[in-house]
Design an enzyme around this catalytic site. Sequence first.
Site, PDB file in Angstrom:
ATOM      1  N   MET A  30       0.864  -1.202  -0.030  1.00  0.00           N
ATOM      2  CA  MET A  30      -0.068  -0.291  -0.018  1.00  0.00           C
ATOM      3  C   MET A  30       0.621   1.308   0.199  1.00  0.00           C
ATOM      4  SD  MET A  30      -3.455  -0.930   2.180  1.00  0.00           S
ATOM      5  CE  MET A  30      -2.935  -0.803   3.647  1.00  0.00           C
ATOM      6  N   GLY A  31       2.018   1.241  -0.431  1.00  0.00           N
ATOM      7  CA  GLY A  31       3.094   2.160  -0.279  1.00  0.00           C
ATOM      8  C   GLY A  31       3.614   2.718   0.822  1.00  0.00           C
ATOM      9  N   LEU A  33       6.824   3.035   1.272  1.00  0.00           N
ATOM     10  CA  LEU A  33       7.739   1.868   1.551  1.00  0.00           C
ATOM     11  C   LEU A  33       8.877   2.132   2.165  1.00  0.00           C
ATOM     12  CD1 LEU A  33       8.052   1.134  -2.250  1.00  0.00           C
ATOM     13  CD2 LEU A  33       6.349   0.251  -0.798  1.00  0.00           C
ATOM     14  N   HIS A  34       9.198   1.137   3.190  1.00  0.00           N
ATOM     15  CA  HIS A  34      10.217   0.929   3.909  1.00  0.00           C
ATOM     16  C   HIS A  34      11.109  -0.148   3.743  1.00  0.00           C
ATOM     17  CE1 HIS A  34       7.889  -1.758   6.343  1.00  0.00           C
ATOM     18  NE2 HIS A  34       6.771  -0.892   6.232  1.00  0.00           N
ATOM     19  N   GLY A  36      11.240  -2.903   5.243  1.00  0.00           N
ATOM     20  CA  GLY A  36      10.456  -4.221   5.420  1.00  0.00           C
ATOM     21  C   GLY A  36       9.985  -4.609   3.859  1.00  0.00           C
ATOM     22  N   HIS A  37       9.466  -3.761   3.350  1.00  0.00           N
ATOM     23  CA  HIS A  37       9.066  -3.769   2.072  1.00  0.00           C
ATOM     24  C   HIS A  37      10.297  -4.219   1.186  1.00  0.00           C
ATOM     25  CE1 HIS A  37       5.753  -0.886   3.359  1.00  0.00           C
ATOM     26  NE2 HIS A  37       5.110  -1.843   2.960  1.00  0.00           N
ATOM     27  N   GLY A 147       5.183  -9.993   4.727  1.00  0.00           N
ATOM     28  CA  GLY A 147       5.790  -9.737   5.880  1.00  0.00           C
ATOM     29  C   GLY A 147       5.086 -10.497   7.332  1.00  0.00           C
ATOM     30  N   GLN A 148       5.927 -11.313   8.206  1.00  0.00           N
ATOM     31  CA  GLN A 148       5.428 -11.797   9.227  1.00  0.00           C
ATOM     32  C   GLN A 148       4.938 -10.932  10.201  1.00  0.00           C
ATOM     33  OE1 GLN A 148       8.344 -14.362  11.131  1.00  0.00           O
ATOM     34  NE2 GLN A 148       7.607 -13.784  13.312  1.00  0.00           N
ATOM     35  N   LYS A 149       5.216  -9.501  10.154  1.00  0.00           N
ATOM     36  CA  LYS A 149       4.445  -8.584  11.200  1.00  0.00           C
ATOM     37  C   LYS A 149       2.962  -8.818  10.932  1.00  0.00           C
ATOM     38  CE  LYS A 149       4.043  -4.295  10.361  1.00  0.00           C
ATOM     39  NZ  LYS A 149       2.511  -3.786  10.548  1.00  0.00           N
TER      40      LYS A 149
END
EC number: 6.3.2.1
Length: 282
Positions: A30-31, A33-34, A36-37, A147-149
Amino acid sequence: MQVLKTGAEWQKIWLQSLQSQKIIGFVPTMGALHEGHLDLIRNSKKSNDITVVSIFVNPIQFNNQEDFDNYPSLIKEDLALLEKENVDVVYLPDPQSMYPEKPVLSMHFGDLESVLEGAFRPGHFSGVGIIVSKLFNIIRPHQAFFGQKDLQQVAVIKRMVKDLSFQTEIITVPTRREEDGLALSSRNLRLSKEERDASLILIESLNLAKNELLAGKDWLAVRNQIQQKFEDEPLANLEYFELINPDNFQVIESIAQSKASSICVASYIGNIRLIDNLPIIP
């Protein structure tokens, strides 16, 4: 890097990739971005010939209009990051192309949506299931990376893939954290300095609870200890702190009840809702 706005544009590339027997990896986002992405993207690039990243803030998975309206939008910065990562294709649809009419379909995930995120965000997983289904039908990836989060979301998507016979392998990538342990999230951008400091209560509580459980302490006592910790933090408003079986997301009361177990937490920090989780027995 190609930036596409419609499924028809991607269809031409997909047909060429099919003829060339290219393997397609997909990272839906969903944008905002960090790192993690970027971990998801790098994992895709390692095992696929073509990596596609979508950016679309999905309105039907928000049950709070203010949360949707305030979701960070950083398209220019996101595209620069994706260019630097040598992403092959960015799919950037507009809401009208994704939802020319309001969807009448809804998805239900049984017990998976009756606890934790499902209980506190009614309709959320239906919205997730619909948008991921639409994206899978458009992109038709061999692998998709999450992501696992968002552990419960991953479980929901895996269930959907199994039940609807999508030919897509779901790859879960470990949570990327800041140096102080805070799980990376696009929502972190909305935290004030005071809220950012207070947000560490999530990972501190997860680590404390894990250590107490592994030392043999009773789960009910551990949870009461954590609830008091949240009550002592004026900026935090705890929604849930639960021990679960990650295979079916059923709440359990002891790590002896399940071959695998994880602790999941959701809390508002100020007006920003954050989630996190930590495996106890992987």
